[in-house]
Motif scaffolding. Structure first.
Motif, short mmCIF file in Angstrom:
data_model
loop_
_atom_site.label_atom_id
_atom_site.label_comp_id
_atom_site.label_asym_id
_atom_site.label_seq_id
_atom_site.Cartn_x
_atom_site.Cartn_y
_atom_site.Cartn_z
N SER A 153 72.13 -36.69 -31.96
CA SER A 153 71.22 -36.78 -33.14
C SER A 153 69.86 -36.48 -32.47
N ASP A 154 69.15 -35.16 -33.27
CA ASP A 154 67.86 -34.79 -32.63
C ASP A 154 66.86 -35.64 -32.56
N GLY A 155 66.63 -35.97 -31.23
CA GLY A 155 65.43 -36.80 -30.86
C GLY A 155 65.54 -38.08 -31.01
N ALA A 156 66.97 -38.56 -31.12
CA ALA A 156 67.03 -40.08 -31.35
C ALA A 156 68.19 -40.37 -30.32
N LEU A 157 68.12 -39.82 -29.19
CA LEU A 157 69.20 -40.26 -28.12
C LEU A 157 69.01 -41.61 -27.78
N SER A 158 70.22 -42.61 -27.41
CA SER A 158 70.22 -43.73 -26.93
C SER A 158 71.43 -44.05 -26.04
N GLY A 159 71.40 -45.00 -25.51
CA GLY A 159 72.48 -45.59 -24.48
C GLY A 159 72.07 -45.44 -23.29
N PRO A 160 73.08 -45.95 -22.23
CA PRO A 160 72.95 -46.08 -20.86
C PRO A 160 73.24 -44.70 -20.34
N ILE A 161 72.56 -44.36 -18.85
CA ILE A 161 73.09 -43.62 -17.83
C ILE A 161 73.00 -44.11 -16.72
N ASP A 162 74.30 -44.21 -16.04
CA ASP A 162 74.37 -44.81 -14.66
C ASP A 162 74.56 -43.64 -13.66
N ILE A 163 73.66 -44.10 -12.63
CA ILE A 163 73.52 -42.94 -11.47
C ILE A 163 73.48 -43.64 -10.18
N ALA A 164 74.36 -43.22 -9.25
CA ALA A 164 74.23 -43.68 -7.75
C ALA A 164 74.28 -42.50 -6.97
N GLY A 165 74.44 -42.90 -5.57
CA GLY A 165 74.40 -41.57 -4.49
C GLY A 165 73.32 -41.51 -3.52
N SER A 166 73.32 -40.22 -3.38
CA SER A 166 72.19 -40.08 -2.26
C SER A 166 70.95 -40.39 -2.38
N SER A 167 70.45 -41.00 -1.08
CA SER A 167 69.01 -41.66 -1.03
C SER A 167 67.87 -40.25 -1.23
N THR A 168 68.65 -39.07 -0.52
CA THR A 168 67.71 -37.64 -0.55
C THR A 168 67.64 -37.31 -2.07
N VAL A 169 68.51 -37.31 -2.83
CA VAL A 169 68.46 -36.65 -3.89
C VAL A 169 68.00 -37.97 -5.03
N PHE A 170 67.66 -38.98 -4.54
CA PHE A 170 67.24 -40.26 -5.62
C PHE A 170 65.88 -39.92 -6.01
N PRO A 171 64.74 -39.47 -5.23
CA PRO A 171 63.48 -39.25 -6.04
C PRO A 171 63.64 -38.18 -6.97
N LEU A 172 64.23 -37.13 -6.84
CA LEU A 172 64.42 -36.09 -7.75
C LEU A 172 65.37 -36.72 -9.09
N ALA A 173 66.01 -37.54 -8.98
CA ALA A 173 66.65 -37.92 -10.33
C ALA A 173 65.64 -39.09 -10.86
N THR A 174 65.11 -39.63 -9.92
CA THR A 174 64.13 -40.89 -10.55
C THR A 174 63.06 -39.86 -11.28
N ALA A 175 62.29 -38.95 -10.89
CA ALA A 175 61.37 -38.13 -11.47
C ALA A 175 61.84 -37.73 -12.76
N PHE A 176 63.18 -37.08 -12.58
CA PHE A 176 63.53 -36.39 -13.93
C PHE A 176 63.82 -37.50 -14.92
N SER A 177 64.34 -38.68 -14.55
CA SER A 177 64.61 -39.82 -15.66
C SER A 177 63.70 -40.16 -16.13
N GLU A 178 62.61 -40.46 -15.42
CA GLU A 178 61.34 -40.86 -16.06
C GLU A 178 60.54 -39.99 -17.01
N ILE A 179 60.68 -38.69 -16.63
CA ILE A 179 60.25 -37.64 -17.71
C ILE A 179 61.18 -37.72 -19.03
N PHE A 180 62.40 -37.67 -18.63
CA PHE A 180 63.50 -37.70 -19.77
C PHE A 180 63.15 -38.95 -20.83
N LYS A 181 62.90 -40.16 -20.14
CA LYS A 181 62.60 -41.33 -20.97
C LYS A 181 61.44 -41.26 -21.67
N GLU A 182 60.70 -40.58 -21.18
CA GLU A 182 59.29 -40.42 -21.91
C GLU A 182 59.63 -39.83 -23.50
#
Length: 343
Positions: A50-79
């Motif tokens: 539904s447009d603009g009304a996304l909800s629910g969990p997203i679970d991410i694990a794995g690389s410490s190297t990719v972690f900062p990139l995933a964190t940055a985009f998850s924070e922006i997406f959550k905004e």
């Protein structure tokens, strides 16, 4: 379900990404892809979300190297989508595949090297189908203490000698007789890390004697930095993003692969000069998870912003994809989403 892991302890790598990234992404031109996302994480509606009304969990694990990139985009997406709940863990590439993703516990596994045949088999055994998506390019970085005034560069052969399990040197003078007769103190990632695997492949050789084990292993890249910062005779290695955020605390070593010493940087990684330690970085969504609107839209959002220099390069410290690379990842993702949502 996974726990937050060390999310809070690593937020210093992406401070400002949420605010600056949202501002930069808000001005992005909409990108029309087959399956239709607008580049801000909004839904076209054709995928069941539904447009603009996304909800629910997203679970991410794995690389410490990719972690900062995933964190940055998850924070922006959550905004944009505050009802989406992210759970991120930095477990190492192999630790994520083995313990979380391939046994069906997470939606994404980040990786600093491609998934292995053994991991593919484990995923298949558990009916998990990974989708390989490149998210950036890294310059794996070798660091020494700032008071190290003798080793301005290392050849690949010297690097192999230092880290190989076969007759490894115990002092700096064992590497070069002009260097101090002082004991090497070594810090690096654990054997669950894709960075560890890539270092073996690129430097020691997969058919070689293996990685020496008399070093201080950790999945906390900050621990590597602190260890090297605290001893004049220390050395470590990690992804470039962590070094770039601490470049005043430690010194990066130039690597000579035969054509003279080359320092690690976004420019030398992008140009291909920094060999053999520049490498692609990945995330792997599970096809089954792409049936969830919030997972599919976050995957689209991430791929649509793999060319975003402000977040990928400036905020985090990796080389963004070019437009051709980005389109190839979008095509792969859209095909996987279509396949997942049509079954």
């Amino acid at each position: 379900m996974t726990r937050k892991g060390d999310f809070l302890s690593r937020r210093d790598f992406v401070i400002g990404a949420g605010a600056a990234g949202v501002a930069s992404l808000a001005g992005c031109t909409r990108q029309n892809t087959e399956g239709g996302s607008d580049g801000s994480g909004g839904s076209s509606g054709s995928d069941g979300s539904s447009d603009g009304a996304l909800s629910g969990p997203i679970d991410i694990a794995g690389s410490s190297t990719v972690f900062p990139l995933a964190t940055a985009f998850s924070e922006i997406f959550k905004e944009e989508h505050p009802d989406v709940e992210f759970s991120l863990q930095s477990t190492g590439s192999g630790g994520g595949f083995q313990n979380f993703f391939c046994v069906g516990e997470t939606d994404f596994n980040n990786a600093s090297r491609p998934i292995s045949p053994e991991e593919e088999t484990l995923c298949s055994d558990n009916s998990v189908e990974p989708v390989e998506l490149q998210v950036a390019t890294d310059a794996l970085t070798v660091i020494v203490n700032n008071d190290n005034d003798w080793a301005e560069s290392l050849t690949v052969e010297q690097l192999r000698q230092i880290w190989s399990a076969e007759d490894p040197p115990s002092t700096w003078s064992d590497i070069d007789s002009d260097w101090p007769d002082e004991e090497l103190e070594l810090f690096g990632p654990t054997d669950a890390s894709g960075t560890y695997d890539y270092f073996i492949e690129a430097v020691i050789g997969e058919e070689g004697p293996g990685h020496r084990q008399d070093y201080s292993p950790t999945e906390q890249d900050r621990t590597i930095i602190r260890g090297v910062e605290g001893s004049q005779y220390a050395m470590g290695y990690m992804g470039f993003a962590y070094y770039s955020q601490s470049s005043d605390a430690v010194t990066a070593i130039a690597i000579d692969s035969g054509d003279g010493p080359v320092e690690p940087s976004l420019e030398t990684a992008k140009s291909g000069e920094y060999t053999p330690l520049s490498r692609p970085l990945f995330t792997y969504p599970a096809t089954s998870s792409l049936t969830e609107p919030q997972v599919a839209e976050f995957a689209r959002f991430w791929m649509e912003n793999t060319t975003n220099e402000e977040v990928v390069a400036d905020e985090v410290g990796y080389v963004p994809l070019d437009s051709d690379q980005q389109q190839a990842q979008l095509d792969t993702l859209e095909a996987a989403i279509e396949d997942a949502q049509s079954n």
